[in-house]
Design a protein around this motif. Structure first.
Motif, PDB file in Angstrom:
ATOM      1  N   ALA A  26     -48.942  -0.545 -23.409  1.00 61.33           N
ATOM      2  CA  ALA A  26     -49.154  -1.991 -23.548  1.00 61.33           C
ATOM      3  C   ALA A  26     -48.424  -2.695 -22.420  1.00 61.33           C
ATOM      4  N   HIS A  66     -49.019   3.033 -32.721  1.00 60.34           N
ATOM      5  CA  HIS A  66     -49.725   1.870 -32.194  1.00 60.34           C
ATOM      6  C   HIS A  66     -48.677   0.873 -31.724  1.00 60.34           C
ATOM      7  N   ARG A  68     -48.295  -2.983 -29.390  1.00 57.57           N
ATOM      8  CA  ARG A  68     -48.912  -4.087 -28.665  1.00 57.57           C
ATOM      9  C   ARG A  68     -47.808  -5.016 -28.157  1.00 57.57           C
ATOM     10  N   SER A  70     -47.227  -9.069 -26.325  1.00 59.37           N
ATOM     11  CA  SER A  70     -47.773 -10.383 -25.979  1.00 59.37           C
ATOM     12  C   SER A  70     -46.601 -11.281 -25.618  1.00 59.37           C
ATOM     13  N   ASP A 111     -51.647  -6.587 -34.309  1.00 60.34           N
ATOM     14  CA  ASP A 111     -51.755  -7.259 -33.016  1.00 60.34           C
ATOM     15  C   ASP A 111     -51.190  -8.657 -33.191  1.00 60.34           C
ATOM     16  N   VAL A 145     -57.730  -7.492 -33.109  1.00 59.82           N
ATOM     17  CA  VAL A 145     -57.025  -8.234 -32.055  1.00 59.82           C
ATOM     18  C   VAL A 145     -57.165  -9.717 -32.351  1.00 59.82           C
TER      19      VAL A 145
END
Length: 220
Positions: A26, A66, A68, A70, A111, A145
């Motif tokens: 990521a 997993h 992610r 941001s 997400d 997402v």
């Protein structure tokens, strides 16, 4: 990335050791700082690891499947046997270390963007967006997402397509309302064509234009 252990690379630079196994990389930018992460095998189990600006093995229970990023936020899934939980954390961009975290039980494939969060609830198969169940998400929903644009909140995931349990197709929502992205037809007898569309990636331009991409699958 490469699941056989070749590692995670960024602009030609190796971020993991040659002997390490890693997957699900990521990448995000928090101000001027670039953050990279992946699920990396550390001491016999996969852990969420910040790879840049500095290597930080984040605290986790069970196996990480997993991850992610941001901005300065991170989310990852932890599995311990049949139990899955999602961790949402805020990071210090300069060091990659955690500043705060929230753990959500009965959650996988998380997400996030800013304060918007989405995940799958394994016990029911539901898609949960900002604490609310998304109706009519479809069977076997997975890999959601979420992205907020200038005009609307968008989310996507893949779910079963047709009557069989093989094919998956993307689902798209704008402020909770379905947006038709197909499929127009599914024919398991057909050959020479990709009939699946899964693992969505979603981006919103500053003018509100939406880009939806996914992996084609099940061509024969």
């Amino acid at each position: 990335d490469d699941t056989e252990g070749e590692g995670v690379f960024l602009d030609g630079r190796r971020l993991t050791a040659p002997e390490e196994r890693a997957f699900r990389p990521a990448l995000s930018r928090a101000g001027e700082q670039l953050l990279a992460a992946a699920c990396v095998k550390v001491d016999g189990r996969y852990r969420p690891v910040i790879l840049t600006p500095a290597r930080v093995v984040l605290e986790s229970e069970g196996q990480c499947f997993h991850v992610r990023l941001s901005g300065d936020r991170a989310a990852w899934e932890e599995r311990d046997g049949a139990t899955s939980r999602a961790v949402f954390a805020r990071l210090d961009p300069a060091s990659g270390r955690e500043v705060e975290r929230e753990v959500v039980d009965d959650a996988r494939a998380p997400d996030l963007q800013g304060d918007d969060r989405i995940f799958i609830r394994p016990s029911t198969g539901a898609v949960v967006l900002n604490g609310q169940v998304v109706p009519d998400a479809g069977a076997d929903a997975d890999m959601p997402v979420v992205r907020r644009g200038p005009h609307a909140l968008w989310c996507a995931w893949h779910a079963r397509a047709g009557d069989g349990d093989l094919l998956r197709w993307l689902r798209l929502r704008r402020d909770g309302e379905p947006v038709d992205v197909g499929p127009t037809a599914v024919d398991l007898r057909a050959s020479g064509t990709d009939q699946g569309w899964e693992f969505p990636a979603l981006a919103i331009a500053p003018d509100g234009v939406v880009a939806l991409a996914g992996r084609s699958a099940h061509g024969w």
